[in-house]
Design a protein around this motif. Sequence first.
Motif, PDB file in Angstrom:
ATOM      1  N   UNK A   6       0.841  -1.197   0.000  1.00 57.49           N
ATOM      2  CA  UNK A   6       0.000   0.000   0.000  1.00 57.49           C
ATOM      3  C   UNK A   6       0.876   1.247   0.000  1.00 57.49           C
ATOM      4  N   UNK A   7       0.594   2.128  -0.929  1.00 56.62           N
ATOM      5  CA  UNK A   7       1.262   3.428  -0.953  1.00 56.62           C
ATOM      6  C   UNK A   7       0.218   4.485  -0.581  1.00 56.62           C
ATOM      7  N   UNK A  36       7.010   3.047   0.509  1.00 59.21           N
ATOM      8  CA  UNK A  36       7.270   4.456   0.226  1.00 59.21           C
ATOM      9  C   UNK A  36       7.439   4.653  -1.282  1.00 59.21           C
ATOM     10  N   UNK A  37       7.469   3.542  -1.992  1.00 55.73           N
ATOM     11  CA  UNK A  37       7.746   3.606  -3.420  1.00 55.73           C
ATOM     12  C   UNK A  37       6.478   3.337  -4.236  1.00 55.73           C
ATOM     13  N   UNK A  38       5.960   4.371  -4.835  1.00 54.52           N
ATOM     14  CA  UNK A  38       4.673   4.275  -5.531  1.00 54.52           C
ATOM     15  C   UNK A  38       4.693   3.241  -6.660  1.00 54.52           C
ATOM     16  N   UNK A  39       5.858   3.085  -7.297  1.00 55.84           N
ATOM     17  CA  UNK A  39       5.945   2.159  -8.431  1.00 55.84           C
ATOM     18  C   UNK A  39       5.757   0.700  -7.993  1.00 55.84           C
ATOM     19  N   UNK A  40       5.951   0.428  -6.702  1.00 58.58           N
ATOM     20  CA  UNK A  40       5.779  -0.929  -6.171  1.00 58.58           C
ATOM     21  C   UNK A  40       4.358  -1.244  -5.740  1.00 58.58           C
ATOM     22  N   UNK A  41       3.498  -0.226  -5.737  1.00 62.66           N
ATOM     23  CA  UNK A  41       2.215  -0.367  -5.039  1.00 62.66           C
ATOM     24  C   UNK A  41       1.215  -1.259  -5.762  1.00 62.66           C
ATOM     25  N   UNK A  42       0.470  -2.045  -4.956  1.00 60.08           N
ATOM     26  CA  UNK A  42      -0.700  -2.776  -5.458  1.00 60.08           C
ATOM     27  C   UNK A  42      -1.959  -1.967  -5.177  1.00 60.08           C
ATOM     28  N   UNK A  64      -4.193  12.363 -11.924  1.00 56.71           N
ATOM     29  CA  UNK A  64      -3.886  12.146 -13.345  1.00 56.71           C
ATOM     30  C   UNK A  64      -2.512  11.500 -13.528  1.00 56.71           C
ATOM     31  N   UNK A  65      -1.606  11.823 -12.595  1.00 53.26           N
ATOM     32  CA  UNK A  65      -0.266  11.222 -12.693  1.00 53.26           C
ATOM     33  C   UNK A  65      -0.286   9.721 -12.401  1.00 53.26           C
ATOM     34  N   UNK A  66      -1.342   9.265 -11.712  1.00 57.08           N
ATOM     35  CA  UNK A  66      -1.400   7.839 -11.356  1.00 57.08           C
ATOM     36  C   UNK A  66      -1.741   6.942 -12.545  1.00 57.08           C
ATOM     37  N   UNK A  67      -2.225   7.567 -13.604  1.00 56.88           N
ATOM     38  CA  UNK A  67      -2.650   6.818 -14.788  1.00 56.88           C
ATOM     39  C   UNK A  67      -1.554   5.866 -15.256  1.00 56.88           C
ATOM     40  N   UNK A  77      -5.213  -0.802  -7.638  1.00 56.91           N
ATOM     41  CA  UNK A  77      -6.463  -0.129  -7.264  1.00 56.91           C
ATOM     42  C   UNK A  77      -6.139   1.212  -6.610  1.00 56.91           C
ATOM     43  N   UNK A  78      -7.023   2.182  -6.861  1.00 53.77           N
ATOM     44  CA  UNK A  78      -6.806   3.512  -6.294  1.00 53.77           C
ATOM     45  C   UNK A  78      -8.011   3.915  -5.440  1.00 53.77           C
ATOM     46  N   UNK A  79      -7.733   4.254  -4.194  1.00 55.45           N
ATOM     47  CA  UNK A  79      -8.794   4.679  -3.277  1.00 55.45           C
ATOM     48  C   UNK A  79      -8.641   6.142  -2.921  1.00 55.45           C
ATOM     49  N   UNK A  80      -9.765   6.865  -2.997  1.00 57.33           N
ATOM     50  CA  UNK A  80      -9.756   8.261  -2.587  1.00 57.33           C
ATOM     51  C   UNK A  80     -10.441   8.352  -1.233  1.00 57.33           C
ATOM     52  N   UNK A  81      -9.702   8.794  -0.238  1.00 54.75           N
ATOM     53  CA  UNK A  81     -10.193   8.804   1.134  1.00 54.75           C
ATOM     54  C   UNK A  81     -10.365  10.235   1.625  1.00 54.75           C
ATOM     55  N   UNK A  82     -11.046  10.403   2.733  1.00 50.41           N
ATOM     56  CA  UNK A  82     -11.032  11.691   3.425  1.00 50.41           C
ATOM     57  C   UNK A  82     -12.085  12.680   2.968  1.00 50.41           C
ATOM     58  N   UNK A  83     -11.758  13.953   3.127  1.00 54.61           N
ATOM     59  CA  UNK A  83     -12.769  15.012   3.026  1.00 54.61           C
ATOM     60  C   UNK A  83     -13.326  15.205   1.616  1.00 54.61           C
ATOM     61  N   UNK A  84     -12.472  15.062   0.610  1.00 56.68           N
ATOM     62  CA  UNK A  84     -12.961  15.229  -0.760  1.00 56.68           C
ATOM     63  C   UNK A  84     -13.892  14.086  -1.129  1.00 56.68           C
TER      64      UNK A  84
END
Length: 437
Positions: A6-7, A36-42, A64-67, A77-84
């Motif tokens: 998880x990143x 800490x390394x985004x390129x490794x993330x599941x 957009x950079x995560x594309x 998978x990408x999760x958006x958490x929090x206030x937004x």
Amino acid sequence: MEKRKLYMETYGCQMNFSDSQIVGSIMTDHEFEITENIADADLIFVNTCSIREHAEQRIRARLREFKRYKKINPGLKIGLLGCMAERLKEELLEQEQLVDMIVGPDSYRDLPRLLNIAETGQKAVNVILSMDETYADISPIHTKGVSSFISIMRGCENFCSYCVVPFTRGKERSRTPQTIVEEAQRLFNEGVREVTLLGQNVNSYNSEDGTSFAQLLEKVALVNPLLRVRFATSHPKDISNDLIKTIARHTNICKSIHLPVQSGSDRMLKLMNRKYTREWYLEKINTIKRIIPDCALSTDIIAGFSSESEEDHIETMELMKMVGYDYAFMFKYSERPNTLAAKKYKDDIDEEVKGRRLQEIIDLQQELSYQSNLKDIGKTFEVLVENISKKSKEEMSGRNSQNKVVVFPAQHHKQGDYVQVEVISCTTATLRGKVVN
Ligand code: SAH
Ligand code: SF4
Ligand code: F3S
């Protein structure tokens, strides 16, 4: 079996950073490890902030950079958490195709289930706000270092007219003093030497057993004299003399109060629904200065709120000078959808005027911070050693009770030590000195 990775990226206030540590704890209990390394993330979690339009735009640009990471790893998978997530809910799924999960701040226990749904290829959403969730039983993962946050309450019911937080964070609820004291003790045992008690308005702390915030602060201070205690944030309308006296009584409660004023004009304060006047605020400041003469004072200021005149702006700057703030967070007003201000008042100050007023406020604060630091030359402070100075390996830095950064030549000291430092020189941002013990 190798754990999935998880990143996490966090935006916004300290509460959000504290929440990310809770999320980290939940996910590491569910067979994830943090990378800490985004390129490794599941899995990528972005813990988001809605406080100003600009905060949301930054996050959207980042999404957009995560594309490209999804291109490399289609299972990502990408999760958006929090206030937004809480503010925009399902709408975000239409706007941001990349996002698989939308999770509001009270739904983090549900993350493992939501991830299961996302992994079947469906979109997963939980933005239900809670009346009682405090995550009190979850031990947040904490990053190495001598400082740590402890969330003592959640939510806000103040409804300042410009502010989105009551909508994204829901009703106020407090943790029991016992779980807070236990967490402070545990952190101390693990080497932490400074805790910051967090809430949108800590003075609304209201535990079921009737413990007030002042009493809670005292209980945490009594955990150990070597544990420094800070807190944020206090709404000026609720800060009690009892609290001020408690701070004065304990040397390990830091002599620094963040008391957001927002504006120095009574007309603005009324439109902002802040529930105090300029005079009332200044009276509180005088009480603090009388009872805790060495107390640092910091604030938040909004420039260019609806209908703000040049006179209102000048009143804010006059107030800043009268208080002589040590530090301030300063913002241009940003209208937030659905707030009282968005419904009732026009966002009618030109961008250019807002920008100019903000700059004047920033320039003034720079001068005030410098003046305040100049006054510290010749004084000796107890400094909690935090790290080797970023600029030079021969230097160490830490902060004094007033929360000012103090830089000094490195000796045998290590992180978590207390040293006495005599201040020799300063800039607007730091004090520089020599060790005297
Ligand atoms: N609960 C804290 C503040 C949380 S938000 C308190 O009341 O003190 C942090 C700061 O962001 C606020 O103090 C305010 O100065 C600023 N802020 C909040 N909403 C804003 C908006 N719509 N536009 C610009 N600044 C805002
Ligand atoms: Fe927002 Fe006001 Fe609550 Fe602070 S007290 S979070 S500014 S509504
Ligand atoms: Fe932002 Fe939410 Fe904090 S809107 S400032 S992350 S409470």
